[in-house]
Write a protein that holds these residues in place. Structure first.
Motif, PDB file in Angstrom:
ATOM      1  N   ALA A  42       0.860  -1.182   0.000  1.00 58.89           N
ATOM      2  CA  ALA A  42       0.000   0.000   0.000  1.00 58.89           C
ATOM      3  C   ALA A  42       0.897   1.232   0.000  1.00 58.89           C
ATOM      4  O   ALA A  42       1.993   1.215   0.573  1.00 58.89           O
ATOM      5  CB  ALA A  42      -0.913   0.011   1.226  1.00 58.89           C
ATOM      6  N   ILE A  43       0.454   2.305  -0.630  1.00 65.77           N
ATOM      7  CA  ILE A  43       1.279   3.505  -0.712  1.00 65.77           C
ATOM      8  C   ILE A  43       1.182   4.301   0.586  1.00 65.77           C
ATOM      9  O   ILE A  43       0.128   4.307   1.241  1.00 65.77           O
ATOM     10  CB  ILE A  43       0.890   4.380  -1.919  1.00 65.77           C
ATOM     11  CG1 ILE A  43      -0.539   4.929  -1.770  1.00 65.77           C
ATOM     12  CG2 ILE A  43       1.005   3.585  -3.212  1.00 65.77           C
ATOM     13  CD1 ILE A  43      -0.930   5.888  -2.904  1.00 65.77           C
ATOM     14  N   ILE A  48      -1.310   9.886  -1.247  1.00 70.75           N
ATOM     15  CA  ILE A  48      -2.719   9.774  -1.617  1.00 70.75           C
ATOM     16  C   ILE A  48      -3.278  11.153  -1.967  1.00 70.75           C
ATOM     17  O   ILE A  48      -3.225  12.086  -1.159  1.00 70.75           O
ATOM     18  CB  ILE A  48      -3.535   9.142  -0.477  1.00 70.75           C
ATOM     19  CG1 ILE A  48      -2.999   7.736  -0.179  1.00 70.75           C
ATOM     20  CG2 ILE A  48      -5.015   9.084  -0.849  1.00 70.75           C
ATOM     21  CD1 ILE A  48      -3.624   7.085   1.031  1.00 70.75           C
ATOM     22  N   TRP A 155       4.039   9.486  -7.715  1.00 71.04           N
ATOM     23  CA  TRP A 155       4.768   8.217  -7.704  1.00 71.04           C
ATOM     24  C   TRP A 155       5.836   8.191  -8.803  1.00 71.04           C
ATOM     25  O   TRP A 155       5.688   7.538  -9.830  1.00 71.04           O
ATOM     26  CB  TRP A 155       3.764   7.084  -7.874  1.00 71.04           C
ATOM     27  CG  TRP A 155       4.237   5.742  -7.368  1.00 71.04           C
ATOM     28  CD1 TRP A 155       4.638   4.678  -8.115  1.00 71.04           C
ATOM     29  CD2 TRP A 155       4.336   5.323  -6.000  1.00 71.04           C
ATOM     30  NE1 TRP A 155       4.993   3.631  -7.297  1.00 71.04           N
ATOM     31  CE2 TRP A 155       4.805   4.003  -5.992  1.00 71.04           C
ATOM     32  CE3 TRP A 155       4.068   5.958  -4.778  1.00 71.04           C
ATOM     33  CZ2 TRP A 155       5.020   3.268  -4.827  1.00 71.04           C
ATOM     34  CZ3 TRP A 155       4.277   5.244  -3.602  1.00 71.04           C
ATOM     35  CH2 TRP A 155       4.748   3.918  -3.635  1.00 71.04           C
ATOM     36  N   CYS A 229       3.171   0.879  -9.315  1.00 67.48           N
ATOM     37  CA  CYS A 229       2.460   1.435  -8.164  1.00 67.48           C
ATOM     38  C   CYS A 229       1.392   0.432  -7.714  1.00 67.48           C
ATOM     39  O   CYS A 229       0.530   0.044  -8.518  1.00 67.48           O
ATOM     40  CB  CYS A 229       1.791   2.769  -8.518  1.00 67.48           C
ATOM     41  SG  CYS A 229       0.896   3.516  -7.134  1.00 67.48           S
ATOM     42  N   PRO A 230       1.425   0.019  -6.444  1.00 66.80           N
ATOM     43  CA  PRO A 230       0.447  -0.980  -5.982  1.00 66.80           C
ATOM     44  C   PRO A 230      -0.974  -0.440  -5.859  1.00 66.80           C
ATOM     45  O   PRO A 230      -1.923  -1.228  -5.808  1.00 66.80           O
ATOM     46  CB  PRO A 230       0.997  -1.401  -4.614  1.00 66.80           C
ATOM     47  CG  PRO A 230       1.816  -0.243  -4.157  1.00 66.80           C
ATOM     48  CD  PRO A 230       2.403   0.358  -5.396  1.00 66.80           C
ATOM     49  N   GLU A 231      -1.124   0.888  -5.802  1.00 67.81           N
ATOM     50  CA  GLU A 231      -2.464   1.491  -5.710  1.00 67.81           C
ATOM     51  C   GLU A 231      -2.560   2.660  -6.687  1.00 67.81           C
ATOM     52  O   GLU A 231      -2.636   3.825  -6.287  1.00 67.81           O
ATOM     53  CB  GLU A 231      -2.744   1.968  -4.280  1.00 67.81           C
ATOM     54  CG  GLU A 231      -2.799   0.851  -3.247  1.00 67.81           C
ATOM     55  CD  GLU A 231      -3.173   1.377  -1.871  1.00 67.81           C
ATOM     56  OE1 GLU A 231      -4.323   1.174  -1.444  1.00 67.81           O
ATOM     57  OE2 GLU A 231      -2.299   2.004  -1.229  1.00 67.81           O
ATOM     58  N   PRO A 232      -2.582   2.395  -7.983  1.00 66.15           N
ATOM     59  CA  PRO A 232      -2.570   3.481  -8.969  1.00 66.15           C
ATOM     60  C   PRO A 232      -3.833   4.325  -8.994  1.00 66.15           C
ATOM     61  O   PRO A 232      -3.839   5.398  -9.600  1.00 66.15           O
ATOM     62  CB  PRO A 232      -2.380   2.728 -10.301  1.00 66.15           C
ATOM     63  CG  PRO A 232      -2.927   1.364 -10.040  1.00 66.15           C
ATOM     64  CD  PRO A 232      -2.587   1.067  -8.617  1.00 66.15           C
ATOM     65  N   ASP A 233      -4.888   3.853  -8.330  1.00 70.96           N
ATOM     66  CA  ASP A 233      -6.122   4.636  -8.279  1.00 70.96           C
ATOM     67  C   ASP A 233      -6.129   5.622  -7.111  1.00 70.96           C
ATOM     68  O   ASP A 233      -7.116   6.337  -6.895  1.00 70.96           O
ATOM     69  CB  ASP A 233      -7.337   3.716  -8.182  1.00 70.96           C
ATOM     70  CG  ASP A 233      -7.271   2.782  -6.976  1.00 70.96           C
ATOM     71  OD1 ASP A 233      -6.166   2.581  -6.427  1.00 70.96           O
ATOM     72  OD2 ASP A 233      -8.337   2.259  -6.585  1.00 70.96           O
ATOM     73  N   ARG A 234      -5.020   5.710  -6.353  1.00 70.54           N
ATOM     74  CA  ARG A 234      -4.973   6.609  -5.198  1.00 70.54           C
ATOM     75  C   ARG A 234      -3.894   7.688  -5.330  1.00 70.54           C
ATOM     76  O   ARG A 234      -3.749   8.526  -4.442  1.00 70.54           O
ATOM     77  CB  ARG A 234      -4.730   5.806  -3.913  1.00 70.54           C
ATOM     78  CG  ARG A 234      -5.750   4.705  -3.677  1.00 70.54           C
ATOM     79  CD  ARG A 234      -5.564   4.055  -2.325  1.00 70.54           C
ATOM     80  NE  ARG A 234      -6.118   4.893  -1.258  1.00 70.54           N
ATOM     81  CZ  ARG A 234      -5.913   4.688   0.038  1.00 70.54           C
ATOM     82  NH1 ARG A 234      -5.143   3.686   0.428  1.00 70.54           N
ATOM     83  NH2 ARG A 234      -6.463   5.478   0.943  1.00 70.54           N
ATOM     84  N   THR A 235      -3.137   7.672  -6.422  1.00 65.63           N
ATOM     85  CA  THR A 235      -2.076   8.657  -6.599  1.00 65.63           C
ATOM     86  C   THR A 235      -1.871   8.889  -8.092  1.00 65.63           C
ATOM     87  O   THR A 235      -2.607   8.352  -8.932  1.00 65.63           O
ATOM     88  CB  THR A 235      -0.763   8.189  -5.929  1.00 65.63           C
ATOM     89  OG1 THR A 235       0.179   9.270  -5.926  1.00 65.63           O
ATOM     90  CG2 THR A 235      -0.170   6.973  -6.626  1.00 65.63           C
ATOM     91  N   PRO A 303       0.535   1.195 -13.375  1.00 67.56           N
ATOM     92  CA  PRO A 303       0.009  -0.046 -12.784  1.00 67.56           C
ATOM     93  C   PRO A 303       0.784  -1.288 -13.229  1.00 67.56           C
ATOM     94  O   PRO A 303       0.460  -2.393 -12.786  1.00 67.56           O
ATOM     95  CB  PRO A 303      -1.421  -0.095 -13.324  1.00 67.56           C
ATOM     96  CG  PRO A 303      -1.306   0.528 -14.685  1.00 67.56           C
ATOM     97  CD  PRO A 303      -0.250   1.598 -14.567  1.00 67.56           C
TER      98      PRO A 303
END
Length: 367
Positions: A42-43, A48, A155, A229-235, A303
């Protein structure tokens, strides 16, 4: 796509409860790739972005039919008038275009991307030894130009090298990309001169007018690396912004992610093999008296397990103590000056005192 400056002030505009977390990241000197290599799932919270940014994070409209790819072959022949017209139209309507047959061999493009990737994927201790926001040597490695000013970090990591007015000492350029940087600078100087000539003629000016304003005199290379990026929808990879300079020449690998904003819609700048992306900066919009337009652009977080790699060269005036504003030949009773005069040093100070966000500088100097 912007270059670092030593006048940035750490801690400005950042809530105190985030400063410690950001400082730990900065002090690690490992960048975003260091976070990825640590195996995090998680970032960290300071990456975020706010809901209003995240709500628009999605693949954009395909840009193949909207963003022109201009063939520069024959730019010194009877094709020149056609090329000038196409470049001028792209700068007036969109602010972005791609170029092919630009004189830079495909092998040189591949070498440049490969060398930058090799640096970013090199030994962490070597990169950590270069991690700094100071620009005294002309070479620096860091993550996020606006790390301490922005609402949220992005990121990516960056290797920044001054190309002009003078290259750094060769021993200060990482050995893994040293020869490629020297070669890239030579290509960009020649291509930049050609482009400024086309842009000048597109404004109805003498071919050498923009170059005479030292618009190619300062060149800064920023080599970005966008790891998985493990959470590309948050950054994001780079937040929405316009470039502050005259023009930007961008080489991107095949991974994509660059988008421009057109009529409130995000459009993909899809990689074209062998092409370079060219975009108008805020300074050119101002000195062209609004004839050419800079445009907001961003890069989505990556991603994919394969990194996105890009090399941008920002071309700026070298006469920092000169006054800038609309070029006199572009002012008339029918179209008076739309921007005030300003010192370029003041312009730069204002840019580096803020986060990357929209077209605030163009709007600040507008009359």
């Amino acid at each position: 796509m912007a270059a670092a400056d030593p006048s940035s002030t750490a801690g400005d505009h950042v809530p105190h409860d985030r400063v410690a977390e950001i400082t730990r990241f900065e002090d690690s000197k490992l960048g975003v790739k260091g976070l990825v290599d640590s195996g995090l799932g998680a970032i960290p919270g300071f990456f975020i972005h706010p809901a209003e940014t995240l709500s628009s994070l999605r693949p954009g409209r395909p840009g193949v039919d909207l963003i022109p790819t201009i063939d520069l072959a024959g730019a010194d022949s009877d094709r020149r008038a056609e090329i000038v017209e196409r470049v001028s139209r792209a700068c007036r309507e969109l602010g972005f275009f791609q170029i092919i047959n630009h004189g830079v061999p495909v092998e040189a493009l591949d070498r440049a991307i490969g060398a930058v990737r090799a640096f970013h994927e090199g030994p962490p201790e070597e990169k950590a030894g270069m991690y700094t926001r100071e620009t005294k040597t002309g070479v620096s490695f860091f993550s996020n130009i606006d790390l301490f000013q922005s609402k949220a970090a992005s990121w990516r990591d960056t290797l920044q090298i001054r190309l002009a007015p003078t290259l750094p000492s060769l021993e200060d350029i990482p050995e893994v990309c040293r020869s490629e940087v020297v070669e890239w600078n030579q290509h960009i100087q020649q291509l930049g001169s050609l482009l400024l000539g086309l842009l000048s003629e597109g404004l109805g000016l003498d071919m050498g007018r923009l170059e005479g304003l030292t618009c190619l005199g300062t060149r800064i290379m920023v080599a970005h690396y966008y790891p998985y990026c493990p959470e590309p929808d948050r950054t994001v990879g780079i937040a929405s912004h316009t470039d502050p300079g005259v023009i930007t020449l961008l080489l991107q690998n095949h991974m994509g992610g660059l988008q421009i904003k057109k009529d409130e819609e995000w459009v993909e700048v899809e990689p074209v093999p062998g092409a370079l992306v060219i975009n108008v900066g805020d300074i050119l919009q101002i000195i062209s008296n609004d004839e050419y337009k800079s445009v907001e652009h961003r890069v989505l977080a990556n991603p994919s397990k394969e990194p996105r790699v890009s090399i941008a060269v920002f071309c700026n005036p070298s006469n920092r103590e000169d006054s800038f504003g609309p070029i006199p030949e572009l002012i008339s009773p029918q179209k008076p000056a739309l921007f005030q005069q300003f010192l370029f040093t003041d312009y730069l100070r204002r840019f580096f005192a803020k986060e990357l966000d929209g077209k605030s500088l163009v709007n600040f100097y507008r009359l």
